[in-house]
Design a protein around this motif. Structure first.
Motif, PDB file in Angstrom:
ATOM      1  N   SER A 196     -12.107  -7.549 -23.925  1.00 33.51           N
ATOM      2  CA  SER A 196     -13.316  -8.367 -23.851  1.00 33.51           C
ATOM      3  C   SER A 196     -13.123  -9.742 -24.467  1.00 33.51           C
ATOM      4  CB  SER A 196     -14.452  -7.643 -24.560  1.00 33.51           C
ATOM      5  OG  SER A 196     -15.631  -8.389 -24.534  1.00 33.51           O
ATOM      6  N   GLN A 197     -13.795 -10.737 -23.889  1.00 34.19           N
ATOM      7  CA  GLN A 197     -13.758 -12.100 -24.405  1.00 34.19           C
ATOM      8  C   GLN A 197     -15.030 -12.400 -25.192  1.00 34.19           C
ATOM      9  OE1 GLN A 197     -13.155 -14.688 -21.005  1.00 34.19           O
ATOM     10  NE2 GLN A 197     -10.945 -14.386 -21.078  1.00 34.19           N
ATOM     11  N   ASN A 198     -14.872 -13.065 -26.314  1.00 32.54           N
ATOM     12  CA  ASN A 198     -16.008 -13.535 -27.109  1.00 32.54           C
ATOM     13  C   ASN A 198     -16.117 -15.049 -26.994  1.00 32.54           C
ATOM     14  OD1 ASN A 198     -16.282 -10.877 -28.013  1.00 32.54           O
ATOM     15  ND2 ASN A 198     -16.854 -11.531 -30.059  1.00 32.54           N
ATOM     16  N   LEU A 199     -17.334 -15.513 -26.746  1.00 37.35           N
ATOM     17  CA  LEU A 199     -17.596 -16.929 -26.490  1.00 37.35           C
ATOM     18  C   LEU A 199     -18.750 -17.399 -27.374  1.00 37.35           C
ATOM     19  CD1 LEU A 199     -17.794 -16.538 -22.605  1.00 37.35           C
ATOM     20  CD2 LEU A 199     -15.721 -16.836 -23.947  1.00 37.35           C
ATOM     21  N   PHE A 200     -18.867 -18.714 -27.543  1.00 37.49           N
ATOM     22  CA  PHE A 200     -20.073 -19.273 -28.140  1.00 37.49           C
ATOM     23  C   PHE A 200     -21.188 -19.199 -27.103  1.00 37.49           C
ATOM     24  CE2 PHE A 200     -17.030 -22.301 -30.484  1.00 37.49           C
ATOM     25  CZ  PHE A 200     -16.912 -21.431 -31.556  1.00 37.49           C
ATOM     26  N   GLY A 201     -22.400 -18.879 -27.555  1.00 36.87           N
ATOM     27  CA  GLY A 201     -23.543 -18.857 -26.652  1.00 36.87           C
ATOM     28  C   GLY A 201     -24.581 -19.878 -27.089  1.00 36.87           C
ATOM     29  N   PHE A 202     -24.805 -20.901 -26.259  1.00 37.48           N
ATOM     30  CA  PHE A 202     -25.794 -21.940 -26.568  1.00 37.48           C
ATOM     31  C   PHE A 202     -27.134 -21.594 -25.932  1.00 37.48           C
ATOM     32  CE2 PHE A 202     -22.214 -24.338 -27.923  1.00 37.48           C
ATOM     33  CZ  PHE A 202     -22.695 -25.367 -28.731  1.00 37.48           C
ATOM     34  N   ALA A 203     -28.203 -21.740 -26.695  1.00 31.31           N
ATOM     35  CA  ALA A 203     -29.543 -21.566 -26.142  1.00 31.31           C
ATOM     36  C   ALA A 203     -29.715 -22.519 -24.972  1.00 31.31           C
ATOM     37  CB  ALA A 203     -30.594 -21.832 -27.215  1.00 31.31           C
ATOM     38  N   ALA A 204     -30.144 -21.992 -23.845  1.00 26.59           N
ATOM     39  CA  ALA A 204     -30.175 -22.774 -22.606  1.00 26.59           C
ATOM     40  C   ALA A 204     -31.043 -24.014 -22.715  1.00 26.59           C
ATOM     41  CB  ALA A 204     -30.656 -21.899 -21.453  1.00 26.59           C
ATOM     42  N   GLN A 205     -32.090 -23.970 -23.535  1.00 27.97           N
ATOM     43  CA  GLN A 205     -33.008 -25.093 -23.661  1.00 27.97           C
ATOM     44  C   GLN A 205     -32.661 -26.030 -24.830  1.00 27.97           C
ATOM     45  OE1 GLN A 205     -35.301 -25.681 -21.354  1.00 27.97           O
ATOM     46  NE2 GLN A 205     -34.571 -23.851 -20.294  1.00 27.97           N
ATOM     47  N   SER A 206     -31.573 -25.731 -25.533  1.00 33.09           N
ATOM     48  CA  SER A 206     -31.219 -26.557 -26.692  1.00 33.09           C
ATOM     49  C   SER A 206     -30.739 -27.938 -26.272  1.00 33.09           C
ATOM     50  CB  SER A 206     -30.104 -25.870 -27.494  1.00 33.09           C
ATOM     51  OG  SER A 206     -29.543 -26.767 -28.439  1.00 33.09           O
ATOM     52  N   PRO A 207     -31.198 -28.997 -26.932  1.00 39.66           N
ATOM     53  CA  PRO A 207     -30.680 -30.336 -26.629  1.00 39.66           C
ATOM     54  C   PRO A 207     -29.211 -30.477 -26.999  1.00 39.66           C
ATOM     55  CG  PRO A 207     -32.054 -30.397 -28.595  1.00 39.66           C
ATOM     56  CD  PRO A 207     -32.225 -29.033 -27.998  1.00 39.66           C
ATOM     57  N   CYS A 208     -28.706 -29.582 -27.850  1.00 46.15           N
ATOM     58  CA  CYS A 208     -27.301 -29.651 -28.274  1.00 46.15           C
ATOM     59  C   CYS A 208     -26.346 -29.188 -27.183  1.00 46.15           C
ATOM     60  CB  CYS A 208     -27.098 -28.821 -29.534  1.00 46.15           C
ATOM     61  SG  CYS A 208     -28.105 -29.375 -30.939  1.00 46.15           S
ATOM     62  N   ILE A 209     -26.883 -28.628 -26.100  1.00 47.24           N
ATOM     63  CA  ILE A 209     -26.034 -28.176 -24.993  1.00 47.24           C
ATOM     64  C   ILE A 209     -25.254 -29.344 -24.399  1.00 47.24           C
ATOM     65  CG2 ILE A 209     -27.664 -28.475 -23.081  1.00 47.24           C
ATOM     66  CD1 ILE A 209     -25.565 -25.342 -23.681  1.00 47.24           C
ATOM     67  N   ALA A 210     -25.731 -30.549 -24.619  1.00 48.79           N
ATOM     68  CA  ALA A 210     -25.038 -31.735 -24.096  1.00 48.79           C
ATOM     69  C   ALA A 210     -23.631 -31.863 -24.669  1.00 48.79           C
ATOM     70  CB  ALA A 210     -25.849 -32.985 -24.422  1.00 48.79           C
ATOM     71  N   TYR A 211     -23.398 -31.247 -25.834  1.00 51.83           N
ATOM     72  CA  TYR A 211     -22.084 -31.345 -26.475  1.00 51.83           C
ATOM     73  C   TYR A 211     -21.134 -30.226 -26.065  1.00 51.83           C
ATOM     74  CZ  TYR A 211     -24.208 -34.868 -29.466  1.00 51.83           C
ATOM     75  OH  TYR A 211     -24.839 -35.997 -29.936  1.00 51.83           O
ATOM     76  N   LEU A 212     -21.565 -29.337 -25.174  1.00 47.47           N
ATOM     77  CA  LEU A 212     -20.711 -28.211 -24.801  1.00 47.47           C
ATOM     78  C   LEU A 212     -19.373 -28.642 -24.192  1.00 47.47           C
ATOM     79  CD1 LEU A 212     -20.249 -25.216 -24.709  1.00 47.47           C
ATOM     80  CD2 LEU A 212     -21.608 -25.094 -22.610  1.00 47.47           C
ATOM     81  N   PRO A 213     -19.321 -29.633 -23.294  1.00 47.26           N
ATOM     82  CA  PRO A 213     -18.007 -30.066 -22.777  1.00 47.26           C
ATOM     83  C   PRO A 213     -17.057 -30.523 -23.891  1.00 47.26           C
ATOM     84  CG  PRO A 213     -19.750 -30.910 -21.380  1.00 47.26           C
ATOM     85  CD  PRO A 213     -20.428 -30.330 -22.580  1.00 47.26           C
ATOM     86  N   ALA A 214     -17.575 -31.253 -24.867  1.00 51.02           N
ATOM     87  CA  ALA A 214     -16.731 -31.708 -25.973  1.00 51.02           C
ATOM     88  C   ALA A 214     -16.291 -30.531 -26.837  1.00 51.02           C
ATOM     89  CB  ALA A 214     -17.490 -32.726 -26.820  1.00 51.02           C
ATOM     90  N   ILE A 215     -17.175 -29.552 -27.014  1.00 48.58           N
ATOM     91  CA  ILE A 215     -16.830 -28.360 -27.792  1.00 48.58           C
ATOM     92  C   ILE A 215     -15.742 -27.556 -27.083  1.00 48.58           C
ATOM     93  CG2 ILE A 215     -17.744 -26.099 -28.509  1.00 48.58           C
ATOM     94  CD1 ILE A 215     -20.367 -27.644 -29.210  1.00 48.58           C
ATOM     95  N   ASN A 216     -15.858 -27.428 -25.756  1.00 47.75           N
ATOM     96  CA  ASN A 216     -14.825 -26.732 -24.989  1.00 47.75           C
ATOM     97  C   ASN A 216     -13.472 -27.432 -25.111  1.00 47.75           C
ATOM     98  OD1 ASN A 216     -16.354 -24.570 -24.036  1.00 47.75           O
ATOM     99  ND2 ASN A 216     -17.091 -25.730 -22.263  1.00 47.75           N
ATOM    100  N   LYS A 217     -13.489 -28.741 -25.113  1.00 45.64           N
ATOM    101  CA  LYS A 217     -12.241 -29.501 -25.251  1.00 45.64           C
ATOM    102  C   LYS A 217     -11.611 -29.248 -26.618  1.00 45.64           C
ATOM    103  CE  LYS A 217     -10.340 -34.141 -24.552  1.00 45.64           C
ATOM    104  NZ  LYS A 217     -10.658 -35.545 -24.196  1.00 45.64           N
ATOM    105  N   GLN A 218     -12.445 -29.200 -27.657  1.00 48.25           N
ATOM    106  CA  GLN A 218     -11.931 -28.919 -28.996  1.00 48.25           C
ATOM    107  C   GLN A 218     -11.398 -27.490 -29.101  1.00 48.25           C
ATOM    108  OE1 GLN A 218     -11.602 -32.213 -30.130  1.00 48.25           O
ATOM    109  NE2 GLN A 218     -11.768 -31.088 -32.046  1.00 48.25           N
ATOM    110  N   LEU A 219     -12.066 -26.550 -28.430  1.00 52.03           N
ATOM    111  CA  LEU A 219     -11.578 -25.177 -28.413  1.00 52.03           C
ATOM    112  C   LEU A 219     -10.174 -25.100 -27.828  1.00 52.03           C
ATOM    113  CD1 LEU A 219     -14.557 -22.890 -27.297  1.00 52.03           C
ATOM    114  CD2 LEU A 219     -13.101 -22.563 -29.300  1.00 52.03           C
ATOM    115  N   GLU A 220      -9.955 -25.791 -26.725  1.00 53.03           N
ATOM    116  CA  GLU A 220      -8.631 -25.811 -26.096  1.00 53.03           C
ATOM    117  C   GLU A 220      -7.588 -26.355 -27.069  1.00 53.03           C
ATOM    118  OE1 GLU A 220      -6.422 -27.647 -22.105  1.00 53.03           O
ATOM    119  OE2 GLU A 220      -8.491 -28.193 -22.588  1.00 53.03           O
TER     120      GLU A 220
END
Length: 248
Positions: A196-220
Protein backbone atom coordinates in the motif's frame (compact mmCIF):
# COMPACT_ATOMS: atom_id res chain seq x y z
CA UNK A 1 -12.91 32.00 20.01
CA UNK A 2 -14.80 30.94 16.89
CA UNK A 3 -12.60 28.92 14.53
CA UNK A 4 -13.52 29.38 10.90
CA UNK A 5 -13.26 26.22 8.80
CA UNK A 6 -10.32 26.09 6.43
CA UNK A 7 -12.61 26.11 3.40
CA UNK A 8 -13.90 29.55 4.44
CA UNK A 9 -10.45 31.11 4.08
CA UNK A 10 -9.67 32.86 0.82
CA UNK A 11 -5.90 32.47 1.10
CA UNK A 12 -3.41 30.02 2.60
CA UNK A 13 -1.79 32.06 5.38
CA UNK A 14 -0.67 28.88 7.16
CA UNK A 15 -1.06 25.15 6.52
CA UNK A 16 -2.95 23.36 9.29
CA UNK A 17 -1.65 19.80 9.55
CA UNK A 18 -3.00 16.85 11.52
CA UNK A 19 -2.51 13.09 11.61
CA UNK A 20 -3.64 9.82 13.17
CA UNK A 21 -2.37 10.16 16.77
CA UNK A 22 -1.72 6.43 17.22
CA UNK A 23 0.07 5.11 14.15
CA UNK A 24 3.80 4.96 14.95
CA UNK A 25 6.34 5.19 13.48
CA UNK A 26 4.55 7.18 10.75
CA UNK A 27 2.77 9.51 13.17
CA UNK A 28 1.79 9.60 16.82
CA UNK A 29 0.96 12.06 19.61
CA UNK A 30 3.34 11.93 22.60
CA UNK A 31 1.16 14.00 24.92
CA UNK A 32 2.73 17.29 23.83
CA UNK A 33 3.10 17.19 20.05
CA UNK A 34 2.59 15.14 16.90
CA UNK A 35 5.70 13.17 15.97
CA UNK A 36 6.80 10.58 13.43
CA UNK A 37 8.17 10.12 9.95
CA UNK A 38 5.27 11.75 8.11
CA UNK A 39 5.39 14.77 10.42
CA UNK A 40 9.11 15.21 9.76
CA UNK A 41 8.54 14.92 6.01
CA UNK A 42 5.65 17.40 5.73
CA UNK A 43 7.29 19.98 8.00
CA UNK A 44 10.56 19.72 6.04
CA UNK A 45 8.66 20.34 2.80
CA UNK A 46 6.64 23.27 4.15
CA UNK A 47 9.78 24.81 5.62
CA UNK A 48 11.65 24.41 2.33
CA UNK A 49 8.77 26.15 0.55
CA UNK A 50 8.63 28.94 3.12
CA UNK A 51 5.04 28.12 4.12
CA UNK A 52 3.98 28.75 7.73
CA UNK A 53 2.27 25.76 9.32
CA UNK A 54 0.53 24.56 12.47
CA UNK A 55 0.56 20.99 13.76
CA UNK A 56 -2.84 20.37 15.32
CA UNK A 57 -3.65 17.39 17.54
CA UNK A 58 -7.36 16.59 17.27
CA UNK A 59 -7.79 13.31 19.11
CA UNK A 60 -8.89 9.98 17.61
CA UNK A 61 -8.35 9.16 13.93
CA UNK A 62 -12.01 9.45 12.96
CA UNK A 63 -12.04 12.99 14.33
CA UNK A 64 -9.08 13.86 12.10
CA UNK A 65 -10.93 12.59 9.02
CA UNK A 66 -14.04 14.50 10.07
CA UNK A 67 -12.03 17.72 10.45
CA UNK A 68 -10.62 17.36 6.93
CA UNK A 69 -14.04 16.58 5.52
CA UNK A 70 -15.44 19.74 7.09
CA UNK A 71 -12.51 21.95 6.18
CA UNK A 72 -11.13 22.56 9.66
CA UNK A 73 -7.65 21.39 8.67
CA UNK A 74 -5.72 21.60 5.41
CA UNK A 75 -3.76 18.36 5.21
CA UNK A 76 -3.65 14.90 6.74
CA UNK A 77 -0.26 13.27 6.82
CA UNK A 78 -0.29 10.45 5.67
CA UNK A 79 -3.01 7.97 4.66
CA UNK A 80 -4.17 5.49 2.04
CA UNK A 81 -6.56 6.30 -0.78
CA UNK A 82 -10.12 4.95 -0.50
CA UNK A 83 -13.21 5.91 -2.56
CA UNK A 84 -14.76 7.63 0.47
CA UNK A 85 -11.63 9.68 1.14
CA UNK A 86 -11.46 10.73 -2.51
CA UNK A 87 -14.81 12.48 -1.97
CA UNK A 88 -13.23 15.10 0.31
CA UNK A 89 -9.45 14.82 -0.13
CA UNK A 90 -7.02 15.50 -2.98
CA UNK A 91 -3.94 13.32 -2.74
CA UNK A 92 -0.27 14.04 -3.26
CA UNK A 93 2.24 11.85 -5.03
CA UNK A 94 3.76 8.93 -3.12
CA UNK A 95 5.15 9.82 0.32
CA UNK A 96 6.12 6.32 1.44
CA UNK A 97 5.15 2.68 1.03
CA UNK A 98 3.38 1.06 3.97
CA UNK A 99 2.65 -2.60 3.14
CA UNK A 100 -0.36 -4.13 4.87
CA UNK A 101 0.31 -7.38 6.73
CA UNK A 102 -1.52 -10.01 8.73
CA UNK A 103 0.23 -10.48 12.08
CA UNK A 104 -0.05 -13.86 13.79
CA UNK A 105 1.38 -15.70 16.79
CA UNK A 106 4.84 -16.95 16.02
CA UNK A 107 4.20 -20.37 17.56
CA UNK A 108 1.07 -21.06 15.50
CA UNK A 109 1.27 -19.39 12.08
CA UNK A 110 -1.51 -20.57 9.75
CA UNK A 111 -0.68 -21.81 6.25
CA UNK A 112 -0.71 -18.67 4.12
CA UNK A 113 0.03 -17.70 0.53
CA UNK A 114 -3.07 -15.77 -0.55
CA UNK A 115 -5.97 -13.76 0.85
CA UNK A 116 -8.34 -16.73 0.74
CA UNK A 117 -6.22 -18.51 3.34
CA UNK A 118 -7.61 -16.09 5.97
CA UNK A 119 -11.21 -17.13 5.31
CA UNK A 120 -12.70 -18.90 8.32
CA UNK A 121 -10.14 -17.52 10.77
CA UNK A 122 -10.92 -14.95 13.45
CA UNK A 123 -9.32 -11.64 12.54
CA UNK A 124 -9.00 -8.19 14.08
CA UNK A 125 -8.20 -4.62 13.09
CA UNK A 126 -7.90 -1.33 14.96
CA UNK A 127 -11.05 0.75 14.85
CA UNK A 128 -11.28 2.97 11.77
CA UNK A 129 -8.50 1.24 9.80
CA UNK A 130 -9.03 0.85 6.06
CA UNK A 131 -6.54 -0.63 3.62
CA UNK A 132 -7.66 0.28 0.10
CA UNK A 133 -10.87 -0.39 -1.80
CA UNK A 134 -10.01 -3.80 -3.28
CA UNK A 135 -8.85 -5.42 -0.05
CA UNK A 136 -11.49 -3.62 2.04
CA UNK A 137 -14.22 -5.11 -0.14
CA UNK A 138 -12.71 -8.59 0.20
CA UNK A 139 -12.34 -8.14 3.98
CA UNK A 140 -15.89 -6.90 4.45
CA UNK A 141 -17.46 -9.62 2.31
CA UNK A 142 -15.29 -12.67 2.93
CA UNK A 143 -13.42 -12.36 6.21
CA UNK A 144 -14.51 -12.65 9.83
CA UNK A 145 -12.91 -9.46 11.13
CA UNK A 146 -13.81 -7.53 14.28
CA UNK A 147 -12.72 -4.05 15.32
CA UNK A 148 -10.75 -3.47 18.52
CA UNK A 149 -10.49 -0.06 20.15
CA UNK A 150 -6.86 0.29 19.03
CA UNK A 151 -3.93 -1.72 17.75
CA UNK A 152 -2.55 -2.45 21.22
CA UNK A 153 -5.87 -4.03 22.20
CA UNK A 154 -6.01 -5.99 18.94
CA UNK A 155 -2.53 -7.44 19.52
CA UNK A 156 -3.43 -8.34 23.13
CA UNK A 157 -6.50 -10.17 21.84
CA UNK A 158 -4.26 -12.00 19.37
CA UNK A 159 -1.91 -13.04 22.18
CA UNK A 160 -4.94 -14.22 24.18
CA UNK A 161 -6.12 -16.34 21.21
CA UNK A 162 -9.29 -14.27 20.77
CA UNK A 163 -8.02 -13.33 17.31
CA UNK A 164 -6.05 -15.61 15.01
CA UNK A 165 -4.59 -12.71 13.05
CA UNK A 166 -4.51 -8.90 13.13
CA UNK A 167 -4.36 -6.79 9.98
CA UNK A 168 -2.45 -3.51 10.07
CA UNK A 169 0.26 -1.58 8.28
CA UNK A 170 3.56 -3.44 8.44
CA UNK A 171 5.55 -0.47 9.80
CA UNK A 172 3.11 0.32 12.60
CA UNK A 173 2.75 -3.35 13.50
CA UNK A 174 6.50 -3.78 13.76
CA UNK A 175 6.75 -0.60 15.85
CA UNK A 176 4.22 -1.83 18.40
CA UNK A 177 5.81 -5.27 18.60
CA UNK A 178 9.22 -3.76 19.22
CA UNK A 179 8.00 -1.31 21.87
CA UNK A 180 6.11 -4.06 23.72
CA UNK A 181 9.10 -6.43 23.56
CA UNK A 182 7.02 -9.17 21.96
CA UNK A 183 9.24 -9.64 18.91
CA UNK A 184 9.52 -13.30 19.91
CA UNK A 185 5.74 -13.80 20.03
CA UNK A 186 4.26 -12.16 16.91
CA UNK A 187 5.31 -12.11 13.26
CA UNK A 188 3.97 -10.70 10.00
CA UNK A 189 2.85 -13.26 7.44
CA UNK A 190 4.56 -13.22 4.07
CA UNK A 191 3.70 -12.29 1.40
CA UNK A 192 2.18 -8.95 2.44
CA UNK A 193 -1.55 -8.60 1.86
CA UNK A 194 -1.02 -5.47 -0.23
CA UNK A 195 1.86 -3.14 -0.98
CA UNK A 196 0.00 0.00 0.00
CA UNK A 197 1.01 3.60 -0.71
CA UNK A 198 0.63 6.38 1.84
CA UNK A 199 0.07 9.91 0.56
CA UNK A 200 -0.65 13.38 1.92
CA UNK A 201 -4.36 14.15 1.77
CA UNK A 202 -5.37 17.80 1.26
CA UNK A 203 -8.88 18.96 2.12
CA UNK A 204 -10.49 19.54 -1.26
CA UNK A 205 -11.77 23.00 -0.32
CA UNK A 206 -8.54 24.18 1.33
CA UNK A 207 -6.93 27.27 -0.23
CA UNK A 208 -3.57 25.60 0.47
CA UNK A 209 -4.28 23.06 -2.28
CA UNK A 210 -2.69 25.59 -4.64
CA UNK A 211 0.70 24.51 -3.26
CA UNK A 212 0.21 20.81 -4.04
CA UNK A 213 2.28 20.87 -7.29
CA UNK A 214 5.19 22.47 -5.41
CA UNK A 215 4.81 19.94 -2.58
CA UNK A 216 4.88 17.07 -5.08
CA UNK A 217 8.06 18.47 -6.59
CA UNK A 218 9.68 18.63 -3.15
CA UNK A 219 8.58 15.06 -2.44
CA UNK A 220 10.36 13.88 -5.59
CA UNK A 221 13.50 15.71 -4.49
CA UNK A 222 13.43 14.18 -0.98
CA UNK A 223 12.97 10.69 -2.41
CA UNK A 224 16.04 11.14 -4.61
CA UNK A 225 18.06 12.40 -1.64
CA UNK A 226 17.09 9.40 0.52
CA UNK A 227 15.48 11.72 3.08
CA UNK A 228 12.22 9.72 3.24
CA UNK A 229 13.92 6.47 4.23
CA UNK A 230 16.11 8.26 6.77
CA UNK A 231 13.08 9.91 8.34
CA UNK A 232 11.35 6.53 8.62
CA UNK A 233 14.41 4.88 10.18
CA UNK A 234 14.81 7.72 12.71
CA UNK A 235 11.10 7.57 13.61
CA UNK A 236 11.40 3.82 14.27
CA UNK A 237 14.33 4.50 16.61
CA UNK A 238 12.51 7.37 18.35
CA UNK A 239 9.39 5.27 18.93
CA UNK A 240 11.34 2.30 20.25
CA UNK A 241 13.20 4.58 22.67
CA UNK A 242 10.03 6.34 23.93
CA UNK A 243 6.92 4.35 22.99
CA UNK A 244 4.34 6.71 24.47
CA UNK A 245 1.02 7.78 23.01
CA UNK A 246 -0.41 10.63 25.05
CA UNK A 247 -3.81 12.19 25.46
CA UNK A 248 -5.00 15.63 26.40
Amino acid sequence: MLMLPAMARSSCERVIVSADPAYPPLHWYDGKQLRGASIVIITRILTDLGLPYELRYLGPWKRVLYAAKNGNIDVITTLKITPERRSFLIFSELVLNNPVAAFVKKDRPPPFSKWDDLIGLRGGIARGNRFGSVFDEFMDERLNVREADNLETAFNMLLANRFEYVITGYHVGQAYIASANIDDKLIALQPFLIDSQNLFGFAAQSPCIAYLPAINKQLEKLHKEGFIERALAQARADWRKTPIIGKN
